[in-house]
Design an enzyme around this catalytic site. Structure first.
Site, PDB file in Angstrom:
ATOM      1  N   HIS A  56      17.822 -13.897  -5.664  1.00  0.00           N
ATOM      2  CA  HIS A  56      17.997 -15.349  -5.492  1.00  0.00           C
ATOM      3  C   HIS A  56      17.795 -15.720  -4.032  1.00  0.00           C
ATOM      4  CE1 HIS A  56      22.045 -13.857  -4.601  1.00  0.00           C
ATOM      5  NE2 HIS A  56      22.435 -15.037  -4.182  1.00  0.00           N
ATOM      6  N   HIS A  58      19.487 -17.268  -1.645  1.00  0.00           N
ATOM      7  CA  HIS A  58      20.497 -17.414  -0.589  1.00  0.00           C
ATOM      8  C   HIS A  58      20.136 -16.543   0.615  1.00  0.00           C
ATOM      9  CE1 HIS A  58      23.759 -18.982  -3.569  1.00  0.00           C
ATOM     10  NE2 HIS A  58      22.909 -19.915  -3.202  1.00  0.00           N
ATOM     11  N   ASP A  60      21.657 -14.717   2.698  1.00  0.00           N
ATOM     12  CA  ASP A  60      22.158 -13.342   2.831  1.00  0.00           C
ATOM     13  C   ASP A  60      21.442 -12.358   1.899  1.00  0.00           C
ATOM     14  OD1 ASP A  60      23.660 -14.826   0.791  1.00  0.00           O
ATOM     15  OD2 ASP A  60      24.861 -13.014   0.564  1.00  0.00           O
ATOM     16  N   HIS A  61      20.451 -12.849   1.161  1.00  0.00           N
ATOM     17  CA  HIS A  61      19.652 -11.966   0.303  1.00  0.00           C
ATOM     18  C   HIS A  61      18.176 -11.916   0.699  1.00  0.00           C
ATOM     19  CE1 HIS A  61      22.933 -11.308  -2.663  1.00  0.00           C
ATOM     20  NE2 HIS A  61      23.378 -12.367  -2.012  1.00  0.00           N
ATOM     21  N   HIS A 114      25.364 -18.678 -10.603  1.00  0.00           N
ATOM     22  CA  HIS A 114      25.649 -18.605  -9.169  1.00  0.00           C
ATOM     23  C   HIS A 114      24.757 -19.597  -8.410  1.00  0.00           C
ATOM     24  CE1 HIS A 114      26.560 -17.007  -5.250  1.00  0.00           C
ATOM     25  NE2 HIS A 114      25.310 -16.657  -5.057  1.00  0.00           N
ATOM     26  N   ASP A 133      24.265 -11.682  -7.407  1.00  0.00           N
ATOM     27  CA  ASP A 133      25.572 -12.326  -7.211  1.00  0.00           C
ATOM     28  C   ASP A 133      26.073 -12.964  -8.504  1.00  0.00           C
ATOM     29  OD1 ASP A 133      25.384 -11.566  -4.586  1.00  0.00           O
ATOM     30  OD2 ASP A 133      25.302 -13.595  -3.762  1.00  0.00           O
ATOM     31  N   HIS A 171      27.491  -7.799  -3.458  1.00  0.00           N
ATOM     32  CA  HIS A 171      28.569  -7.822  -2.451  1.00  0.00           C
ATOM     33  C   HIS A 171      29.690  -6.839  -2.772  1.00  0.00           C
ATOM     34  CE1 HIS A 171      27.304 -11.487  -0.242  1.00  0.00           C
ATOM     35  NE2 HIS A 171      26.752 -11.795  -1.403  1.00  0.00           N
TER      36      HIS A 171
HETATM   37 FE    FE Z   1      25.214 -13.268  -1.701  1.00  0.00          FE
HETATM   38 ZN    ZN Z   2      24.342 -15.736  -3.283  1.00  0.00          ZN
END
Ligand code: FE
Ligand code: ZN
Length: 241
Positions: A56, A58, A60-61, A114, A133, A171
């Site tokens: 996805h 986001h 942080d990915h 998510h 996530d 995570h």
């Molecule tokens: Fe994440």
């Molecule tokens: Zn995420």
């Protein structure tokens, strides 16, 4: 030949994962949370990065993508619904697509909940699920841009996989998830045992993942909630916990 998987910590609480096909030498990073951590994992394993499979959009990915592209020129596979936010991918995929990594292959599932663009990669022959996530050990992702029913549909589909399916997640949230799980399901002996185990693992800096579908069915309050109003209430209670 079975897939080899190497999991490592990155950022504050993200996991990076490499999956490697010994037959062809192909290696994919599942998401690219942090280029330096992926580079270190490549050095440790001796594998050459050929692919990045994005779950996805986001940050942080995906933040590590540009640096990894510059260094290794991997083929990027990203969610069709994240076309705008993950530019330059070689393939944009969604429900029902098959993604190949050398001789390995994964089914792509649309798993909204998510976020609207979330997808999961299921390597059925190897019984490995990359849940991003969506599903976490003892928990699930926050719901945004989607309905609780959509999130539940994504989770319950994962829950229906064979019990010995190995699940990698985005995570390391397991200790905090365990506290909430014990709060809502205090008499679950399997959960009590697991909560002690995850505390001990984290105390020595070890990973609590991967998990399995069977373990989540026995201990994850969100999978045990069933869908509908109960799931929505539980997820909102976790936000406030
Ligand atoms: Fe994440
Ligand atoms: Zn995420």
């Amino acid at each position: 030949m079975p897939a080899l998987v190497h999991q490592f910590f990155c950022r504050s609480d993200n996991y990076g994962v490499l999956i490697h096909d010994p037959a062809s030498g192909a290696t994919a990073a599942i998401d690219a949370p942090e280029a330096a951590a992926v580079e270190k994992a490549l050095t440790e394993t001796g594998w050459t990065l050929t692919d990045i499979f994005v779950t996805h959009r986001h940050i942080d990915h995906i933040e590590g993508i540009p640096a990894l592209v510059a260094a290794h020129h991997p083929r990027i596979t990203a969610p069709e619904k994240a076309r705008a936010e993950v530019p330059g991918a070689a393939a944009y995929v969604g429900e029902g697509d098959t993604v190949r990594l050398g001789t390995l292959s994964a089914r792509v599932w649309d798993t909204p909940g998510h976020c609207r663009d979330h997808i999961a990669y299921y390597f059925s022959e190897d019984k490995i699920l990359f849940a991003g996530d969506t599903l976490f050990a003892l928990g699930c992702g926050r719901v945004s841009e989607s309905t609780y029913d959509e999130m539940w549909a994504s989770l319950s589909r994962m829950a229906a996989l064979p019990g010995d399916t190995i699940v990698y997640c985005g995570h390391e949230y397991t200790v905090s998830n365990a506290k909430f799980a014990l709060h809502v399901d205090p008499d679950n002996a399997a959960l009590q045992k697991r909560a002690r185990e995850v505390e001990a693992l984290r105390a020595k800096g070890a990973a609590t993942l991967p998990t399995t579908i069977a373990l989540e069915l026995a201990t994850n309050p969100f999978l045990r909630a069933g869908g509908g109003k109960r799931f929505a209430e539980l997820r909102e209670a976790k936000n406030r916990f």
